[in-house]
Design an enzyme around this catalytic site. Structure first.
Site, short mmCIF file in Angstrom:
data_model
loop_
_atom_site.label_atom_id
_atom_site.label_comp_id
_atom_site.label_asym_id
_atom_site.label_seq_id
_atom_site.Cartn_x
_atom_site.Cartn_y
_atom_site.Cartn_z
CE LYS A 72 41.54 39.49 38.18
NZ LYS A 72 40.35 39.70 38.84
CG ASP A 108 39.57 42.11 41.25
OD1 ASP A 108 38.75 42.68 40.39
OD2 ASP A 108 40.48 41.54 40.89
#
Ligand code: ATR
Length: 275
Positions: A72, A108
């Site tokens: 990420k 997220d």
């Protein structure tokens, strides 16, 4: 049926074989009539190979790239653009290939904040976040965005302090029972309690009470020991699968431009996790 026009979306991680994203997205494509237009696959990729992977996305014209642990942060360097929120969070989990232009997003934080907001307004709420890694960053960003009062606690206190400094919130070395009981919401943003270490809890739960909300990012097992203990004290609990679902909904819409079939995606995850 897939054809020469089918667009590919790909999740990369290391490991990745446990991921429920391909199942959730492919079922959702079928549900909205995009079964021929889209397919969602998974590939195990080492973090050292992230540059080559992004090049492959460009070369092959892959429509969407989903990044999970440990990609990420590393992926950001190779993108053409990173959306402002993902920049603030410092992590990208969703990359859209818009005719060769790669744009990074973070869904997220939406995954974490949506189920919390469904239980009530977050403004002014005292929230304890356990953890200071990538997941915690997205959650703290979301909570600060909603004007909650956030305190971070982490095994490595220095990381808690650095994260708190960056997002202008509080941190503590150790959460006492009094402090724990003073919080409205407590979120486990670490991997503590994840299979196979299912008996571990991120904090003591003896002072947890029924007016509190407990949330866990871990979804295997479905009910972590932390949530099980909180539930037995009467607290409201939010399972990790809800975060998985809501980050996936936002991601589906970025890849397809079509509203996500929320119920189908939720049912698919529940079936897969035998809930
Ligand atoms: P992610 O991007 O998935 O959040 P990460 O950046 O490695 O992963 O962060 C993992 C978080 O879980 C960290 O807060 C980590 O604590 P440290 O900063 O001290 O490493 C926490 N964590 C993981 N395993 C833990 C354990 N067994 N006990 C306490 N904290 C743990």
């Amino acid at each position: 049926m897939k054809t020469a026009r089918t667009k590919i979306c790909l999740i990369i991680g290391d490991p990745v074989s446990h991921s429920l994203s391909p199942l959730m997205h492919n079922t959702a494509y079928e549900a909205v009539g995009l079964g021929e237009e889209f397919v969602y696959l998974a590939a195990q990729v080492k973090v050292e190979k992230i540059k080559e992977t992004v090049e492959a996305v460009r070369t092959l014209g892959i429509r969407g790239l989903t990044c999970t642990v440990p990609h990420k942060t590393a992926v950001i360097l190779y993108l053409d653009m990173v959306d402002e929120t993902a920049q603030k969070i410092g992590a990208v989990n969703t990359i859209v290939n818009d005719q060769g232009h790669l744009i990074g997003y973070n869904t997220d934080w939406i995954g974490a904040i949506t189920p919390l907001k469904q239980r009530g307004d977050l403004r002014g709420k005292n929230v304890l976040v356990i953890g200071a890694g990538g997941a915690a960053r997205a959650i703290v960003y979301g909570l600060m965005h909603e004007k909650a009062h956030v305190t971070i606690v982490n095994r490595t206190a220095e990381r808690a302090r650095a994260l708190a400094d960056e997002f202008h919130c509080l941190w503590i070395d150790n959460a006492s029972n009094d402090f724990i009981s003073s919080q409205d919401i407590i979120i486990n943003a670490t991997s503590i309690g994840m299979h196979p270490h299912i008996v571990e809890v991120p904090i003591q739960t003896c002072s947890i009470h029924r007016a509190q909300i407990l949330m866990d990012i871990v979804y295997v097992p479905h009910e972590t020991e932390f949530l099980r203990q909180g539930k037995s004290k009467g607290a409201t609990i939010i399972y990790g699968v809800e975060m998985l679902l809501h980050q996936g909904i936002a991601q589906f819409e970025l890849y397809t431009g079509v509203p996500a079939p929320v119920d189908t995606m939720s049912e698919t995850l529940k079936n897969a996790l035998h809930i």
